[in-house]
Design an enzyme around this catalytic site. Structure first.
Site: not given
Length: 361
Positions: A90-91, A116, A187-189, A259, A325
């Site tokens: 994340n940020r 990330h 971070h699986s989609y 998000d 996540e």
């Protein structure tokens, strides 16, 4: 199962994952349970590449997005497919933080912020393979002091296991020789209708969180958590992801969808407890998430594009996958009220997340 088998149930060719990058070799590891489910993992970025689970008719379907070769991952427009993100997922606002009186500067790679782990985060390095069993693989990465601006030599281990109960368990451990910060996630989609299905708008989602962290326009939380009640952020009861995603609500407008970090309801710190439930009405596949982490980032693939070419020639347009996540909160090091992401010598970071799969007929 030996990783040298030529082809996986999801159609991947193992040899396409064999490459040498900066004196380290990449490979694809095929993990299976007694029910025929299959999880494949590459040590490039510790990425989950495919996950085959049964649908309501008993047919195996791949429920994660990804690519069919290391070369495709190296040039992908989406560098985080299935990856472990770190040192700090994340940020971090403006790429700066202070730790024990010293200011550190990180790469700015997401608007004005660091995302990330920076330019070359854990998603873009080759992990060492420590152990391979029929149903699990243990990967380790040694991140040197100063890498991407972070202090301390850090040793981090991630173990992927697929159980006979059709669960994928991710265990993380890490130690450091200097004070540092750490926030790891996978971070699986996911698309529970099958990777390549064009939308997750119809997926039915529940999140065990009464509050979430509102953000500014750069996706940095600006303070205390807000109640989800009576807002389109509320998933305390089941809703389809697409039912409110386009509402005229400032948080959704900032992100082009969801998000956001949800503050999970916990009885005590580090409790391994229910996080979320997601279901595809098309396939009947149900995924339940449990975690020891305090939060989960709900991301609805708002920046995906059909220019992304995935496995078996699939394309992944906007909102063709959802990420859950599990992690600490964004920018925690700059917000003393948030759960700490500091890691000190003599401590061992531990985290566990489980994705449990079943079907609803």
């Amino acid at each position: 199962m030996d990783s040298t088998e030529n082809k996986t149930k999801s159609g991947l060719v193992v040899d396409k994952f064999k490459k040498q990058i900066e004196d380290k070799k990449t490979n694809l590891f095929i993990l299976a349970n007694t029910n025929g489910c299959e999880l494949t993992v590459t040590n490039y970025g510790a990425k989950i590449v495919s996950l085959m689970v049964p649908d309501k008719d008993g047919a195996l379907i791949d429920v994660v997005t990804g690519h069919d070769s290391i070369d495709a991952y190296l040039t992908s427009g989406e560098p985080y497919f299935g990856a472990v993100c770190g040192r700090t997922a994340n940020r971090i606002a403006n790429g700066k933080f202070e730790l024990e009186g010293k200011t550190y500067s990180l790469a700015i790679n997401n608007g004005p912020n660091s995302l990330h782990g920076g330019i070359k985060g854990f998603n873009s390095v080759v992990w060492d393979v420590k152990e391979v069993l029929a149903n699990s693989v243990k990967l380790q990465y040694f991140s040197v002091d100063g890498e991407e601006g972070y202090p301390g030599n850090l040793t981090v281990t991630v173990t992927y296991t697929i159980t006979n109960e059709n669960s994928v368990i991710i265990d993380y451990k890490a130690t450091t020789d200097k004070p540092t910060i750490l926030n790891l996630t996978n971070h699986s989609y996911f698309n529970l209708s099958g990777a390549g299905d064009p939308t997750i708008d119809d997926h039915i989602l529940t999140i065990n969180a009464d509050t979430y962290l509102p953000t500014d326009e750069t996706a940095i939380p600006y303070g205390p958590a807000d109640e989800v009640k009576e807002t389109p952020m509320d998933f305390t009861t089941p809703h389809t992801i697409g039912s409110r995603i386009d509402e005229d609500f400032q948080q959704l407008l900032y992100a082009k969808g969801y998000d956001h970090t949800y503050v999970l309801n916990k009885k005590y710190k580090d409790e391994f407890s229910f996080c979320a439930r997601c279901e595809s009405p098309k396939t009947g596949v149900v995924m339940e998430v449990y975690t020891s982490e305090p939060g989960v980032q709900l991301y609805t693939g708002n920046w995906m594009t059909d220019k992304l070419i995935g496995k078996n020639g699939q394309t992944y347009p906007e909102r063709a996958a959802v990420c859950l996540e599990t992690q600490h909160y964004p920018d925690s090091i700059n917000k003393p009220d948030y759960p700490s992401t500091e890691l000190h010598p003599g401590e061992t970071f531990k985290s566990k997340t489980s994705f449990n799969f079943s079907t609803k007929v």
